[in-house]
Design an enzyme around this catalytic site. Structure first.
Site, PDB file in Angstrom:
ATOM      1  N   GLU A 175      -3.167   9.214   1.004  1.00 29.71           N
ATOM      2  CA  GLU A 175      -1.867   9.655   1.548  1.00 29.71           C
ATOM      3  C   GLU A 175      -1.325  10.779   0.672  1.00 29.71           C
ATOM      4  O   GLU A 175      -0.195  10.698   0.180  1.00 29.71           O
ATOM      5  CB  GLU A 175      -0.875   8.483   1.603  1.00 29.71           C
ATOM      6  N   GLU A 184      -0.473  -1.952  -0.301  1.00 30.68           N
ATOM      7  CA  GLU A 184       0.482  -1.966  -1.426  1.00 30.68           C
ATOM      8  C   GLU A 184       0.712  -3.374  -1.989  1.00 30.68           C
ATOM      9  O   GLU A 184       1.860  -3.768  -2.247  1.00 30.68           O
ATOM     10  CB  GLU A 184       1.800  -1.305  -0.998  1.00 30.68           C
TER      11      GLU A 184
END
Length: 587
Positions: A456, A344
């Site tokens: 995810e 991220e």
């Protein structure tokens, strides 16, 4: 109105319906800024004057400012929106949306000066709008804005472009808006699946003298799917046989929810504990389940080990990060298929802020130095899920990836040859997912040529959750660039489960039923038996994957076994030569 006209009109509508049904989807996209724009997609779809060959006909000013026709030195026409006062001041065209239809959008954008984010929006008369996508537009070259919307209402909307810097002119060329019904969209998914997930295999069965053996029976059993479908696991699996059985019977790949993360393995500085992730990896290896390493470094300041705080000096942080990388990557060297190296780092920049803007690229180089086997992934959320999140739009993802690859350091060399991967988390909020935007984002990133995974995958709780979960999974599976999917359900052991696949006894929820149904589509669980014709030839269309092949010929009591990998490009013809009588084979 006469009967012949009505019959002609009915036939025309049937023909038009068949034509639209057969309409193929255009996957083409590019992350490059080009001197000349590509040809308009779908002939512009429902857009009037999409190439501006008729000046500004069909286009108006949205808000304030003016439109001006421009012509390049090569004679190509485009439109410039100038003298803008507000970010939304631009060119506009009114189009009619139909509720439930899926609209793919593309346009080529340039900015008069510098570099700016440009968005496309569809605004209703009531002031509501649908956000269709973004791109980073630059001065001196054309960038492709590819996106789309799913219409949640019927009615007219104004297609507009927006950028925050009102001093810039917005230049636009080759605009397309192409509607698909859900049936057409699904039909195209099925055709793409047939093309990229299945292969035609031809068998030629002979004896040792190369004489054809008519009637030979060929049994094919898939032992491993060619499309990795996985699910996140947590430490509860170590002592729960129901959890183990449920998981191992379904999935071929996984990532650990928290157990490989730094804050888990080194809760106290200098006291590393890998007992739990070691045991989880051992379990996966015993079950022949591939593991994605998640993650080495996390750029979110919230998820650092608690002993890293605001008082940690840059040198201390650099030393700690190096120790972490060397520890975890070396420990699992050769045992993982992927690493999420810097997690991220589009939304967050904890390490960049403290150690310099090139530190992410340095982490990738160091990870590869420590272990050359895993593909090294960027892993980010909202890149294909949520078009309004400007931190992680596909264009910014591509720019970050390019910067990582282009990094060069005199001591370690360059990153050009690193085995990079594109990880899009696919964590969708509640409500209907924008699968048009999802696909456009995958198109855009896929054009870079790196492995693309949905890492995810999650659909938040809400009405029609199971239906939307199926939509997202099927969209990922049907995209030709996607090489694998990992589902990320929240744990049934937690206080709140937003996307449980099972209850605490591992009985399926409706979400679990959807996953099971699709896994059965993604793999071949039943054996297939085919027979050779008089020329000893037999054909089968197979899902890609690894197969155990058994060939028997009753008349000669001959037999052979072999393993076959069906990949879509290498397993198109198989010559099977049967041995003579084998007394050990029970026919």
């Amino acid at each position: 109105m006469n009967i012949s006209f009505l019959l002609w009109h009915a036939c025309f509508l049937l023909y038009l319906g068949d034509t639209l049904q057969a309409l193929s989807y255009d996957y083409s996209a590019t992350t490059e800024c080009l001197e000349e724009a590509w040809k308009v997609q779908y002939g512009g779809g429902i857009i009037q004057n999409p190439e501006f060959n008729n000046g500004v006909e069909g286009w108006t000013v949205f808000g304030q400012g003016q439109l001006e026709e421009r012509i390049t030195k090569d004679g190509n026409r485009f439109i410039a929106a100038l003298n803008r006062t507000y970010p939304s001041d631009s060119l506009s065209q009114r189009v009619q949306l139909q509720k439930g239809k899926i609209y793919t959008f593309s346009a080529w954008i340039q900015i008069s000066k510098g570099s700016e984010i440009i968005s496309v929006k569809f605004r209703s008369s009531s002031g509501n709008y649908l956000h269709g996508g973004t791109v980073i537009a630059e001065q001196g070259c054309w960038s492709m804005l590819k996106g789309g919307i799913v219409a949640n209402f019927s009615g007219p909307v104004d297609l507009t472009f927006e950028t925050k810097n009102t001093l810039d002119e917005i230049w636009v060329d080759n605009v397309s808006l192409r509607p698909f019904t859900k049936k057409q969209w699904q039909s195209h998914q099925e055709k793409t699946i047939a093309k990229v997930r299945k292969s035609k295999v031809k068998f030629n069965v002979t004896n040792k003298d190369n004489n054809e053996l008519a009637g030979a029976k060929i049994t094919l059993k898939q032992i491993k799917s060619g499309f990795p479908t996985g699910c996140e696991i947590n430490q509860n699996i170590l002592n729960n046989s129901k959890y183990q059985d449920w998981f191992a019977s379904r999935f071929s790949v996984t990532a650990f929810g928290n157990e490989m993360k730094w804050y888990f393995t080194e809760k106290i500085r200098g006291q590393e504990d890998y007992t739990i992730p070691d045991a989880m990896l051992q379990f996966c290896e015993q079950k022949k389940i591939d593991v994605r390493g998640h993650n080495i470094i996390w750029d979110d300041p919230t998820f650092q080990p608690t002993w890293i705080n605001g008082e940690t000096s840059p040198q201390e942080l650099k030393d700690a990060a190096e120790k972490r990388m060397k520890s975890v990557v070396s420990r699992y060297k050769g045992r993982l298929i992927h690493w999420d190296v810097v997690n991220e780092n589009l939304h967050f920049s904890f390490y960049e802020n403290k150690l310099g803007e090139n530190v992410s690229a340095e982490f990738y180089a160091r990870a590869y130095e420590l272990d050359q086997k895993p593909v090294l992934f960027m892993n980010e959320y909202n890149t294909i899920e949520f078009s309004r999140d400007e931190y992680s739009i596909p264009a910014k993802y591509a720019r970050k990836l390019k910067n990582t690859i282009s990094y060069y350091e005199e001591k370690s060399g360059g990153n050009e040859t690193l085995p990079m991967g594109i990880g899009v988390q696919s964590r969708f909020g509640p409500g209907q997912p924008n699968i048009a935007y999802m696909r456009a984002g995958m198109d855009y990133l896929a054009s870079m040529g790196f492995p693309l995974w949905l890492t995810e995958l999650f659909v938040d709780k809400g009405e029609n959750q199971a239906e939307y979960l199926e939509d997202v999974l099927r969209e990922g599976y049907s995209h030709p660039a996607v090489e694998g999917i990992v589902i990320w359900p929240t744990s049934p052991f937690g206080s709140e489960c937003k996307m449980c696949l099972t209850d605490l006894n591992f009985n399926n929820t409706p979400n679990g039923d959807v996953v099971d149904k699709l896994i059965e589509e993604f793999r071949s669980s039943k054996s297939l038996e085919i027979s050779a014709n008089v020329q000893g030839i037999s054909e089968a269309v197979l899902l890609n994957g690894d197969y155990q092949v058994t060939v028997r010929h009753l008349e000669t009591n001959s037999y052979a076994k072999l393993k076959l990998k069906v990949t879509g490009n290498s397993a198109d013809f198989v010559h099977v030569q049967l041995d003579a009588f084998d007394p050990h084979v029970c026919m």
